[in-house]
Motif scaffolding. Structure first.
Motif, PDB file in Angstrom:
ATOM      1  N   LYS A 156       0.318 -11.467  11.164  1.00 46.41           N
ATOM      2  CA  LYS A 156      -0.172 -12.009   9.890  1.00 46.41           C
ATOM      3  C   LYS A 156       0.773 -11.528   8.806  1.00 46.41           C
ATOM      4  CE  LYS A 156      -4.530 -13.333  11.157  1.00 46.41           C
ATOM      5  NZ  LYS A 156      -5.151 -14.580  10.956  1.00 46.41           N
ATOM      6  N   TRP A 157       1.284 -12.454   8.002  1.00 46.44           N
ATOM      7  CA  TRP A 157       2.232 -12.106   6.952  1.00 46.44           C
ATOM      8  C   TRP A 157       1.530 -11.419   5.797  1.00 46.44           C
ATOM      9  CZ3 TRP A 157       3.216 -14.104   1.879  1.00 46.44           C
ATOM     10  CH2 TRP A 157       4.412 -13.669   1.339  1.00 46.44           C
ATOM     11  N   VAL A 158       2.155 -10.370   5.287  1.00 50.16           N
ATOM     12  CA  VAL A 158       1.662  -9.658   4.115  1.00 50.16           C
ATOM     13  C   VAL A 158       2.767  -9.712   3.073  1.00 50.16           C
ATOM     14  CG1 VAL A 158       0.868  -7.444   3.200  1.00 50.16           C
ATOM     15  CG2 VAL A 158       0.234  -8.126   5.515  1.00 50.16           C
ATOM     16  N   ASP A 159       2.442 -10.251   1.910  1.00 51.98           N
ATOM     17  CA  ASP A 159       3.392 -10.373   0.805  1.00 51.98           C
ATOM     18  C   ASP A 159       3.755  -8.978   0.301  1.00 51.98           C
ATOM     19  OD1 ASP A 159       4.669 -10.745  -1.640  1.00 51.98           O
ATOM     20  OD2 ASP A 159       3.268 -12.273  -2.343  1.00 51.98           O
ATOM     21  N   PRO A 160       5.030  -8.555   0.425  1.00 52.90           N
ATOM     22  CA  PRO A 160       5.399  -7.207  -0.004  1.00 52.90           C
ATOM     23  C   PRO A 160       5.351  -7.000  -1.510  1.00 52.90           C
ATOM     24  CG  PRO A 160       7.340  -8.442   0.634  1.00 52.90           C
ATOM     25  CD  PRO A 160       6.148  -9.298   0.959  1.00 52.90           C
ATOM     26  N   ILE A 161       5.307  -8.069  -2.270  1.00 51.03           N
ATOM     27  CA  ILE A 161       5.278  -7.972  -3.729  1.00 51.03           C
ATOM     28  C   ILE A 161       3.857  -7.903  -4.260  1.00 51.03           C
ATOM     29  CG2 ILE A 161       5.895  -9.164  -5.874  1.00 51.03           C
ATOM     30  CD1 ILE A 161       8.256 -10.372  -4.325  1.00 51.03           C
ATOM     31  N   HIS A 162       2.942  -8.624  -3.633  1.00 46.81           N
ATOM     32  CA  HIS A 162       1.573  -8.745  -4.153  1.00 46.81           C
ATOM     33  C   HIS A 162       0.536  -8.144  -3.202  1.00 46.81           C
ATOM     34  CE1 HIS A 162       3.860 -12.113  -5.988  1.00 46.81           C
ATOM     35  NE2 HIS A 162       3.298 -11.611  -7.071  1.00 46.81           N
ATOM     36  N   ARG A 163       0.839  -7.013  -2.625  1.00 46.44           N
ATOM     37  CA  ARG A 163      -0.129  -6.371  -1.715  1.00 46.44           C
ATOM     38  C   ARG A 163      -1.401  -6.014  -2.467  1.00 46.44           C
ATOM     39  NH1 ARG A 163       2.940  -3.074   2.836  1.00 46.44           N
ATOM     40  NH2 ARG A 163       4.803  -4.311   2.821  1.00 46.44           N
ATOM     41  N   GLU A 164      -2.514  -6.097  -1.773  1.00 44.57           N
ATOM     42  CA  GLU A 164      -3.797  -5.737  -2.409  1.00 44.57           C
ATOM     43  C   GLU A 164      -4.052  -4.257  -2.286  1.00 44.57           C
ATOM     44  OE1 GLU A 164      -6.262  -9.823  -2.040  1.00 44.57           O
ATOM     45  OE2 GLU A 164      -6.605  -8.343  -0.501  1.00 44.57           O
TER      46      GLU A 164
END
Length: 164
Positions: A156-164
């Motif tokens: 599952k891709w995780v956005d490195p800029i907008h992590r929660e």
């Protein structure tokens, strides 16, 4: 010669240049299927060096028939972007296609250079239709003969800029 007259003469000289070297519209029903193909899919070029003079991009379409998959392949040093127009894509990648991810209509897929991958149509009854863009004006497809793992790992891709 007045300033406006000089501008007009310069503009007239550029008109013919831009007429033949400016924007090009390629009708969707006139794509070129004479491109490198990978078993299981149909690629068609819209924008490339030969057709439009593109030196840094290749763009076209790819269709994978219902319940079909491509052979393993990579695109050499090119980066690829796939935009899913219709259907559900299942992507496998890695030395033995050991990783897997899915994308639906509206999603983008990025494939880095030299990454072995395989596109799979996850639908048993509808075609997977995508727009494809690559980072060169020529098409490159290197088909691979490899033995895939039986059960790939879901990523599952995780956005490195907008992590929660």
């Amino acid at each position: 010669m007045s300033k406006s007259s000089a501008h007009s003469d310069q503009h007239d000289g550029q008109t013919d240049h831009w007429k033949h070297n400016g924007v090009k519209v390629i009708p969707g029903d006139q794509l070129d299927t004479n491109t490198p193909q990978t078993p299981g899919m149909n690629r068609a070029a819209a924008i490339d060096f030969a057709r439009a003079g593109a030196q840094k991009l290749w763009a076209g379409t790819v269709t994978i028939h219902a319940n079909a998959k491509t052979g393993a392949h990579h695109h050499g040093s090119l980066e690829s972007i796939i935009y899913v127009v219709r259907g559900k894509a299942r992507m496998r990648w890695g030395e033995r296609l050991e990783f897997i991810a899915e994308a639906k209509a509206g999603d983008f897929i990025f494939v880095p250079p030299f990454v072995p991958h395989q596109e799979i149509n996850a639908s048993p009854n509808e075609a997977l239709e995508c727009i494809l863009v690559r980072s060169d004006g020529e098409a490159t497809a290197i088909n691979l003969d490899l033995e895939p793992v039986e059960k790939p790992e879901l990523i599952k891709w995780v956005d490195p800029i907008h992590r929660e």
